[in-house]
Scaffold this motif. Structure first.
Motif, PDB file in Angstrom:
ATOM      1  N   GLN A 247       0.828  -1.211   0.000  1.00 19.13           N
ATOM      2  CA  GLN A 247       0.000   0.000   0.000  1.00 19.13           C
ATOM      3  C   GLN A 247       0.863   1.261   0.000  1.00 19.13           C
ATOM      4  O   GLN A 247       0.570   2.232  -0.709  1.00 19.13           O
ATOM      5  N   VAL A 248       1.910   1.266   0.806  1.00 19.68           N
ATOM      6  CA  VAL A 248       2.800   2.433   0.869  1.00 19.68           C
ATOM      7  C   VAL A 248       3.517   2.613  -0.462  1.00 19.68           C
ATOM      8  O   VAL A 248       3.646   3.735  -0.973  1.00 19.68           O
ATOM      9  N   GLU A 249       3.993   1.510  -1.043  1.00 15.37           N
ATOM     10  CA  GLU A 249       4.666   1.589  -2.337  1.00 15.37           C
ATOM     11  C   GLU A 249       3.760   2.232  -3.381  1.00 15.37           C
ATOM     12  O   GLU A 249       4.185   3.093  -4.151  1.00 15.37           O
ATOM     13  N   HIS A 250       2.514   1.797  -3.416  1.00 12.72           N
ATOM     14  CA  HIS A 250       1.575   2.367  -4.384  1.00 12.72           C
ATOM     15  C   HIS A 250       1.364   3.856  -4.117  1.00 12.72           C
ATOM     16  O   HIS A 250       1.310   4.669  -5.052  1.00 12.72           O
ATOM     17  N   ALA A 251       1.259   4.240  -2.853  1.00 18.39           N
ATOM     18  CA  ALA A 251       1.037   5.648  -2.513  1.00 18.39           C
ATOM     19  C   ALA A 251       2.206   6.529  -2.928  1.00 18.39           C
ATOM     20  O   ALA A 251       2.016   7.694  -3.284  1.00 18.39           O
ATOM     21  N   LEU A 252       3.409   5.997  -2.865  1.00 20.48           N
ATOM     22  CA  LEU A 252       4.589   6.782  -3.205  1.00 20.48           C
ATOM     23  C   LEU A 252       4.768   6.960  -4.715  1.00 20.48           C
ATOM     24  O   LEU A 252       5.590   7.761  -5.151  1.00 20.48           O
ATOM     25  N   ASP A 253       4.017   6.196  -5.511  1.00 21.70           N
ATOM     26  CA  ASP A 253       4.095   6.333  -6.963  1.00 21.70           C
ATOM     27  C   ASP A 253       3.168   7.475  -7.373  1.00 21.70           C
ATOM     28  O   ASP A 253       1.965   7.300  -7.504  1.00 21.70           O
ATOM     29  N   ARG A 254       3.729   8.651  -7.570  1.00 22.03           N
ATOM     30  CA  ARG A 254       2.922   9.836  -7.886  1.00 22.03           C
ATOM     31  C   ARG A 254       2.901  10.128  -9.385  1.00 22.03           C
ATOM     32  O   ARG A 254       2.426  11.186  -9.801  1.00 22.03           O
ATOM     33  N   THR A 330       6.538  -4.817 -13.244  1.00 22.10           N
ATOM     34  CA  THR A 330       7.740  -4.000 -13.269  1.00 22.10           C
ATOM     35  C   THR A 330       7.370  -2.533 -13.080  1.00 22.10           C
ATOM     36  O   THR A 330       6.654  -1.956 -13.887  1.00 22.10           O
ATOM     37  N   GLY A 331       7.818  -1.945 -11.996  1.00 20.47           N
ATOM     38  CA  GLY A 331       7.587  -0.532 -11.761  1.00 20.47           C
ATOM     39  C   GLY A 331       6.288  -0.182 -11.078  1.00 20.47           C
ATOM     40  O   GLY A 331       5.947   1.003 -10.993  1.00 20.47           O
ATOM     41  N   GLY A 332       5.543  -1.153 -10.566  1.00 24.07           N
ATOM     42  CA  GLY A 332       4.304  -0.782  -9.924  1.00 24.07           C
ATOM     43  C   GLY A 332       3.687  -1.908  -9.107  1.00 24.07           C
ATOM     44  O   GLY A 332       3.983  -3.080  -9.323  1.00 24.07           O
ATOM     45  N   VAL A 333       2.815  -1.508  -8.170  1.00 27.21           N
ATOM     46  CA  VAL A 333       2.118  -2.478  -7.330  1.00 27.21           C
ATOM     47  C   VAL A 333       0.747  -1.916  -6.996  1.00 27.21           C
ATOM     48  O   VAL A 333       0.575  -0.703  -6.820  1.00 27.21           O
ATOM     49  N   LEU A 334      -0.271  -2.799  -6.958  1.00 26.88           N
ATOM     50  CA  LEU A 334      -1.631  -2.409  -6.593  1.00 26.88           C
ATOM     51  C   LEU A 334      -2.164  -3.386  -5.553  1.00 26.88           C
ATOM     52  O   LEU A 334      -1.780  -4.558  -5.530  1.00 26.88           O
TER      53      LEU A 334
END
Length: 340
Positions: A247-254, A330-334
């Motif tokens: 969840q944090v990883e996804h939030a940091l992807d702006r 690659t490069g993202g998580v949901l």
């Protein structure tokens, strides 16, 4: 060589880290990606786990040297006028492989050509060349303006810290440790109103535990608004560390949605719906809490998906009760709760 011009820009991107089901981890990396004709160049290559040399966590002197090299203000680091465009996110050597290209001046233009996968001092274009990629001809003024912004400190590189706010101190401590392990700074507090504005500006996200009520959340939001900081807010779904990390990883992807590979995820007891914008490998994992609040993890899917929305059947036993699905590419998580 074609005289048609391509557009050149830079945009923040991430290599999503995470705590893996087997206890291992992938390091989180923030970097500036190359946007060619409005699309990330990385997406135009094969499905690579790689970052550009313009990573936010490298020392400033090295970062400046990388920018100067791409501006052709310094000698090419590899024979034949070749430069590293994307490299291994875990190390800096060529041993793991890297995408390289010749960068050269051609009159008033800058040209990137002869893209190749390289693991040694020289590139074998016939065997390892990206024959469908490039050459790209950029207008020199546009090219230099974009890169020189990085030297002026106008790079827009993301803030790589998260503020954790919750009642379960043990869970917060484990989450903070996991985030630090993958390269994301994390701090724990109960009252953000006492944190100086200059410190609040270091955070890119705030994660709330479920016990934090509406008044406390409003006070935190007010503190960040007063400091003039735009941050992402995360509502923790469950006390499962890999899930919270995702969840944090996804939030940091702006980054804008159109420049992400993984753009949609929903899940029911029967199937998951996954949307990707370019061909990539996608992994699906399920996290389930049983009646004793123990966590059960199960791999659901691991394979290549073409652009579009895909419906993937799920094992109902893996997602019964309180369950969540995490999708990684690659490069993202949901992350998505399983809805029935």
């Amino acid at each position: 060589m074609s005289a048609e011009y391509a557009t050149f820009a830079l945009a923040p991107a991430i290599r999503a880290g995470g705590v893996l089901a087997d206890g291992g981890y992938c390091v989180h990396r923030d970097f500036m990606d190359f946007i060619v004709d409005g699309r990330p160049l990385l997406f135009q290559l094969s499905d690579l786990d790689a970052v550009s040399p313009l990573a936010s966590d490298i020392p400033p002197a090295i970062f400046t040297r990388q920018v100067r090299a791409l501006l052709l203000d310094a000698e090419a680091p590899l024979p034949g006028g070749r430069y590293v465009i994307y490299g291994c996110p875990e190390c800096e050597g060529l041993g793991c492989g890297a995408v390289t290209a010749v960068i050269e001046r051609d009159g008033d233009d800058i040209v990137w050509r002869d893209f190749a996968w390289q693991t040694g001092e020289t590139a074998d274009l016939e065997l390892n060349g990206y024959h469908g990629t490039g050459p790209f001809r950029f207008r020199a003024d546009e090219y230099r303006t974009e890169l020189e912004r990085l030297l002026d400190g106008e790079d827009g590189r993301p803030r790589r810290r998260v503020l954790l706010i919750g009642a379960r101190v043990a869970v917060l401590a484990r989450l903070a440790a996991a985030l630090r392990t993958i390269g994301i700074g994390a701090d724990i507090t109960h009252d953000a109103s006492t944190v100086p504005a200059e410190e609040l500006r270091a955070y890119g996200a705030v994660a709330f535990g479920p016990a934090i009520g509406a008044p406390e959340r409003a006070a935190v939001r007010a503190a960040f608004a007063s400091a003039g900081v735009d941050v992402a807010y995360v509502d923790g779904l469950a006390p499962v560390i890999p899930l919270l990390v995702a969840q944090v990883e996804h939030a940091l992807d702006r980054g804008p949605l159109e420049r992400r590979r993984l753009t949609g995820l929903t899940a029911t007891g029967d199937e998951a719906s996954v949307t990707v914008t370019s061909a990539c490998r996608v992994q699906l994992l399920a996290y389930r809490l049983d009646r004793l609040h123990r966590t059960h993890t199960q791999h659901l899917f691991d394979g290549m998906l073409e652009p579009g929305t895909h419906r993937i059947p799920l094992d109902g036993r893996a997602v019964k009760g309180q369950s969540f699905v995490v999708a990684r590419a690659t490069g993202g998580v949901l992350v998505a709760p399983v809805v029935r």
